[in-house]
Write a protein that holds these residues in place. Structure first.
Motif, PDB file in Angstrom:
ATOM      1  N   MET A 297      27.995  19.888  43.129  1.00 18.40           N
ATOM      2  CA  MET A 297      29.186  19.792  42.288  1.00 18.40           C
ATOM      3  C   MET A 297      28.937  20.378  40.895  1.00 18.40           C
ATOM      4  N   GLY A 298      29.827  21.294  40.480  1.00 15.21           N
ATOM      5  CA  GLY A 298      29.727  21.888  39.156  1.00 15.21           C
ATOM      6  C   GLY A 298      28.830  23.100  39.076  1.00 15.21           C
ATOM      7  N   THR A 299      28.244  23.510  40.190  1.00 14.00           N
ATOM      8  CA  THR A 299      27.399  24.706  40.190  1.00 14.00           C
ATOM      9  C   THR A 299      28.261  25.949  40.009  1.00 14.00           C
ATOM     10  N   THR A 300      27.843  26.827  39.113  1.00 13.96           N
ATOM     11  CA  THR A 300      28.535  28.104  38.916  1.00 13.96           C
ATOM     12  C   THR A 300      27.788  29.197  39.678  1.00 13.96           C
ATOM     13  N   VAL A 301      28.544  30.023  40.373  1.00 19.41           N
ATOM     14  CA  VAL A 301      27.972  31.121  41.158  1.00 19.41           C
ATOM     15  C   VAL A 301      28.585  32.418  40.658  1.00 19.41           C
ATOM     16  N   ALA A 302      27.744  33.415  40.427  1.00 17.72           N
ATOM     17  CA  ALA A 302      28.216  34.711  39.930  1.00 17.72           C
ATOM     18  C   ALA A 302      27.928  35.799  40.958  1.00 17.72           C
ATOM     19  N   ASP A 303      28.961  36.548  41.284  1.00 19.20           N
ATOM     20  CA  ASP A 303      28.820  37.713  42.162  1.00 19.20           C
ATOM     21  C   ASP A 303      28.835  38.955  41.274  1.00 19.20           C
ATOM     22  N   PHE A 304      27.663  39.522  41.029  1.00 17.91           N
ATOM     23  CA  PHE A 304      27.550  40.718  40.195  1.00 17.91           C
ATOM     24  C   PHE A 304      27.739  41.997  41.004  1.00 17.91           C
ATOM     25  N   ARG A 305      27.684  41.902  42.330  1.00 11.05           N
ATOM     26  CA  ARG A 305      27.652  43.106  43.176  1.00 11.05           C
ATOM     27  C   ARG A 305      28.930  43.331  43.972  1.00 11.05           C
ATOM     28  N   GLY A 306      29.931  42.483  43.762  1.00  7.58           N
ATOM     29  CA  GLY A 306      31.187  42.666  44.482  1.00  7.58           C
ATOM     30  C   GLY A 306      31.113  42.287  45.938  1.00  7.58           C
ATOM     31  N   LEU A 307      30.181  41.401  46.298  1.00  9.31           N
ATOM     32  CA  LEU A 307      30.018  41.024  47.704  1.00  9.31           C
ATOM     33  C   LEU A 307      31.199  40.225  48.226  1.00  9.31           C
ATOM     34  N   TRP A 308      31.896  39.521  47.324  1.00  9.89           N
ATOM     35  CA  TRP A 308      33.068  38.751  47.749  1.00  9.89           C
ATOM     36  C   TRP A 308      34.315  39.632  47.888  1.00  9.89           C
ATOM     37  N   GLY A 309      34.253  40.852  47.393  1.00  9.73           N
ATOM     38  CA  GLY A 309      35.422  41.727  47.417  1.00  9.73           C
ATOM     39  C   GLY A 309      36.517  41.285  46.465  1.00  9.73           C
ATOM     40  N   ARG A 310      36.140  40.567  45.410  1.00  8.19           N
ATOM     41  CA  ARG A 310      37.096  40.076  44.413  1.00  8.19           C
ATOM     42  C   ARG A 310      36.816  40.721  43.070  1.00  8.19           C
ATOM     43  N   ALA A 311      37.858  40.867  42.278  1.00  4.23           N
ATOM     44  CA  ALA A 311      37.724  41.509  40.975  1.00  4.23           C
ATOM     45  C   ALA A 311      36.911  40.623  40.023  1.00  4.23           C
ATOM     46  N   PRO A 312      36.187  41.221  39.080  1.00  2.00           N
ATOM     47  CA  PRO A 312      35.475  40.423  38.081  1.00  2.00           C
ATOM     48  C   PRO A 312      36.433  39.533  37.293  1.00  2.00           C
ATOM     49  N   ASN A 313      35.944  38.359  36.877  1.00  2.00           N
ATOM     50  CA  ASN A 313      36.758  37.448  36.073  1.00  2.00           C
ATOM     51  C   ASN A 313      35.998  36.926  34.853  1.00  2.00           C
ATOM     52  N   ALA A 314      34.825  37.505  34.585  1.00  2.00           N
ATOM     53  CA  ALA A 314      34.027  37.044  33.446  1.00  2.00           C
ATOM     54  C   ALA A 314      33.034  38.129  33.061  1.00  2.00           C
ATOM     55  N   ARG A 315      32.565  38.028  31.827  1.00  2.00           N
ATOM     56  CA  ARG A 315      31.428  38.825  31.356  1.00  2.00           C
ATOM     57  C   ARG A 315      30.336  37.830  30.968  1.00  2.00           C
ATOM     58  N   ILE A 316      29.236  37.844  31.704  1.00  2.00           N
ATOM     59  CA  ILE A 316      28.181  36.862  31.504  1.00  2.00           C
ATOM     60  C   ILE A 316      27.110  37.431  30.578  1.00  2.00           C
ATOM     61  N   VAL A 317      26.805  36.691  29.524  1.00  4.64           N
ATOM     62  CA  VAL A 317      25.772  37.143  28.595  1.00  4.64           C
ATOM     63  C   VAL A 317      24.439  37.213  29.333  1.00  4.64           C
ATOM     64  N   ALA A 318      23.801  38.382  29.244  1.00  4.23           N
ATOM     65  CA  ALA A 318      22.554  38.615  29.962  1.00  4.23           C
ATOM     66  C   ALA A 318      21.358  38.719  29.029  1.00  4.23           C
ATOM     67  N   ASP A 319      21.594  38.897  27.730  1.00  3.31           N
ATOM     68  CA  ASP A 319      20.492  39.015  26.781  1.00  3.31           C
ATOM     69  C   ASP A 319      20.996  38.645  25.398  1.00  3.31           C
ATOM     70  N   ASN A 320      20.097  38.145  24.559  1.00  7.55           N
ATOM     71  CA  ASN A 320      20.447  37.827  23.179  1.00  7.55           C
ATOM     72  C   ASN A 320      19.200  37.942  22.316  1.00  7.55           C
ATOM     73  N   ASN A 321      19.337  37.622  21.032  1.00  4.64           N
ATOM     74  CA  ASN A 321      18.259  37.832  20.071  1.00  4.64           C
ATOM     75  C   ASN A 321      18.091  36.571  19.235  1.00  4.64           C
ATOM     76  N   PRO A 322      17.298  35.608  19.692  1.00  4.70           N
ATOM     77  CA  PRO A 322      17.163  34.346  18.956  1.00  4.70           C
ATOM     78  C   PRO A 322      16.680  34.509  17.517  1.00  4.70           C
ATOM     79  N   GLY A 323      15.763  35.428  17.276  1.00  2.00           N
ATOM     80  CA  GLY A 323      15.272  35.620  15.917  1.00  2.00           C
ATOM     81  C   GLY A 323      16.384  36.001  14.964  1.00  2.00           C
ATOM     82  N   GLN A 324      17.195  36.979  15.367  1.00  2.00           N
ATOM     83  CA  GLN A 324      18.331  37.392  14.536  1.00  2.00           C
ATOM     84  C   GLN A 324      19.322  36.255  14.373  1.00  2.00           C
ATOM     85  N   ALA A 325      19.522  35.483  15.444  1.00  2.87           N
ATOM     86  CA  ALA A 325      20.497  34.392  15.401  1.00  2.87           C
ATOM     87  C   ALA A 325      20.089  33.326  14.389  1.00  2.87           C
TER      88      ALA A 325
END
Length: 341
Positions: A297-325
């Motif tokens: 319950m509450g698990t989020t699943v992301a399809d980055f490769r279009g395997l579900w055949g559904r359009a994207p609905n989010a942009r997931i942050v993949a990298d950041n810069n803690p030092g700058q932050a």
């Protein structure tokens, strides 16, 4: 100028996010709304109203919407954020009052009145936002942008082995929100700040000391692992003192769960993404949320490769810069604390 509709469940890291946004010279708090999560919605609203006043932003409308998740009982987290939601900090009683208006109606009214102008930042469970989308399905087009703190993809959950807190509190709301954005243009998809990158935002005692120094505090602010639990701050700077007392509780919580004497400040990162001040990279994906399995319950699943055949609905942050932050956080909030005294 970035004009915000902000939904929070304040919350230690929500409090830091609000203080950071208040410190920016070009932010407008159009409305701040309370979702139940870290504490109940009424306590969230009181915390938020008092915090905004403490940060020199009086007069912001703070409203309550839902008081329970859409389909399951409310789970709060006093062990993580303290019984009042802000650790050991005791905020002054606010001068203003919580709005009598409904948070969901407020979001829809503002979005319709200022199409393309408002940035939505949700650092809470997605209950209020899901209800607002039910009331006005055009919100994805009306809002300038959406940033969500929530989810966990290629990373352990912080509530169950696979689920992140905000999504676990109201998985049905999260599922509705992501579904509402399916098929929107890329620039309209919500930016999702998940545990995969927010847990890289490790705030340490040195950052608290640096914050006090940037504020010009006369008393050194030392929040150290060898000190007694709950030791109150003696800082001569009001904002530093309150943030330090809140963060000490968070440090102790993380140590109790073998993560070290530190604080993961998830919501601050999401606030910086929404304000455009922090560095990050994001990838489009189709996100769905598990609502039927007791185990997941509450698990989020992301399809980055279009395997579900559904359009994207989010942009997931993949990298950041803690030092700058953290340089940005210390500089901005330190300067705000110095101005407020």
């Amino acid at each position: 100028m970035t004009a915000f509709l902000l939904d929070v469940d304040t919350g230690i890291d929500d409090a830091l996010a609000v203080a950071y946004l208040a410190a920016l010279p070009d932010t407008e708090f159009v409305a701040v709304t309370a979702s139940p999560g870290n504490v109940d919605a009424d306590q969230v609203a009181r915390n938020t109203l008092a915090l905004l006043e403490l940060c020199g932003r009086p007069g912001v409308e703070v409203a309550i919407g839902a008081r329970e998740p859409l389909s399951i009982p409310l789970l709060t987290t006093p062990e993580t954020h303290g019984p009042q939601g802000i650790g050991y900090a005791v905020l002054p009683e606010p001068y203003g009052a919580v709005s009598a208006r409904d948070a969901v109606e407020l979001w829809v009214e503002h979005a319709r009145a200022r199409p393309g102008e408002l940035t939505a930042l949700i650092t809470a469970p997605l209950t209020n936002f899901a209800l607002a989308l039910r009331m006005e399905p055009r919100l994805p087009e009306l809002l300038a942008g959406v940033v969500i703190m929530g989810g966990s993809f290629y990373y352990q959950g912080n509530t169950t082995p696979t689920a992140e807190w905000n999504t676990h509190v109201d998985p049905h709301a999260a599922k509705e929100v992501y579904a509402a954005f399916e098929g929107q243009p890329l620039e309209k998809l919500p930016i999702v700040c998940s545990l995969d990158t927010t847990e890289r935002m490790e705030l340490h005692p040195v950052h608290v000391r640096q914050l006090a120094e940037a504020a010009g505090a006369k008393v050194a602010e030392e929040v150290l692992p060898g000190q007694p639990e709950g030791q109150p701050s003696t800082s001569d700077n009001t904002l530093v003192r309150h943030l330090s007392d809140a963060l000490r509780f968070y440090f102790e919580f993380h140590r109790r769960y073998d993560q070290g004497y530190l604080a993961h400040v998830h919501d601050f990162f999401a606030a910086g993404v929404a304000a455009g001040t922090l560095e990050f990279q994001a990838r489009p994906a189709t996100v769905d949320v598990e609502t039927g399995s007791t185990l997941l319950m509450g698990t989020t699943v992301a399809d980055f490769r279009g395997l579900w055949g559904r359009a994207p609905n989010a942009r997931i942050v993949a990298d950041n810069n803690p030092g700058q932050a953290f340089r940005e956080l210390v500089s901005r909030v330190g300067a705000l604390a110095a101005r407020l005294g």
